[in-house]
Design an enzyme around this catalytic site. Structure first.
Site, short mmCIF file in Angstrom:
data_model
loop_
_atom_site.label_atom_id
_atom_site.label_comp_id
_atom_site.label_asym_id
_atom_site.label_seq_id
_atom_site.Cartn_x
_atom_site.Cartn_y
_atom_site.Cartn_z
N TYR A 28 0.80 -1.23 0.00
CA TYR A 28 0.00 0.00 0.00
C TYR A 28 0.84 1.28 0.00
O TYR A 28 0.27 2.38 -0.11
CB TYR A 28 -0.96 0.00 1.20
N HIS A 105 -8.67 1.41 -6.03
CA HIS A 105 -7.86 0.46 -5.26
C HIS A 105 -6.40 0.85 -5.41
O HIS A 105 -5.92 1.01 -6.54
CB HIS A 105 -8.08 -0.98 -5.73
C1 DHK Z 1 -7.63 -2.07 0.02
C2 DHK Z 1 -7.97 -3.07 0.89
O1 DHK Z 1 -8.10 -2.81 2.19
C3 DHK Z 1 -8.14 -4.45 0.44
O2 DHK Z 1 -9.05 -5.17 1.25
C4 DHK Z 1 -8.53 -4.55 -1.01
C5 DHK Z 1 -7.65 -2.29 -1.44
C6 DHK Z 1 -7.59 -3.73 -1.86
C7 DHK Z 1 -6.63 -1.39 -2.14
O3 DHK Z 1 -5.82 -1.86 -2.92
O4 DHK Z 1 -6.68 -0.17 -1.92
O5 DHK Z 1 -8.54 -5.89 -1.42
#
Ligand code: DHK
Length: 148
Positions: A28, A105
């Site tokens: 992330y 996402h």
């Molecule tokens: C964020 C989440 O919390 C996951 O549960 C998803 C998403 C993906 C993201 O890529 O921002 O699967």
């Protein structure tokens, strides 16, 4: 008498996105939720829109925030987190208010576990931005506003 469309977007971040910055940074990145809210606001401001930001780890709170946008927002930018893959209710809230929305996402969900490949929003989203990191929120704003 027709009412003008409000120049405001609702930004919604779902469960666990409050942990951005420390949560699995290899997936992330290192930007925080505050960074996301700032960059989304900056992108919207440049296009003449305000942003109201909401984040919750609770599905009902997200649904309430979407309902509240019905009368004073022109569209929604939403990263539903894991609810993407599970929530009929969140989909129903979005279709129920009838606002165009962008699904974001941060990670490339299609390159991850199979359970992340399906989205309850994919066929009703006006815009989808997937796997572009947090910059995807700004892109979502641009693509959504272009439709408004
Ligand atoms: C964020 C989440 O919390 C996951 O549960 C998803 C998403 C993906 C993201 O890529 O921002 O699967």
């Amino acid at each position: 008498m027709s009412r003008s469309v409000p120049r405001r977007l609702l930004l919604v971040n779902g469960p666990n996105l409050n942990l951005l910055g420390t949560r699995e940074p290899g997936i992330y990145g290192s930007a925080t939720l505050a960074d996301v809210e700032r960059l989304t606001t900056d992108a919207a401001t440049a296009l003449g829109y305000e942003v109201r930001a909401a984040q919750s780890n609770h599905e009902g709170a997200l649904i309430d925030a979407i309902h509240a946008a019905r009368t004073d927002c022109a569209g929604v930018v939403i990263n539903p987190g894991g609810l993407t893959h599970t929530s009929v209710s969140l989909r129903d809230a979005l279709t129920g208010v009838g606002l165009p929305f962008a699904e974001v996402h941060i990670s490339d969900v299609h390159a991850r576990e199979a359970f992340r490949h399906f989205s309850y929003l994919e066929d009703v989203a006006a815009v989808r931005v997937i796997g572009q990191g947090v910059d995807g929120y700004a892109r979502a704003v641009h693509e959504l506003v272009a439709l408004l």
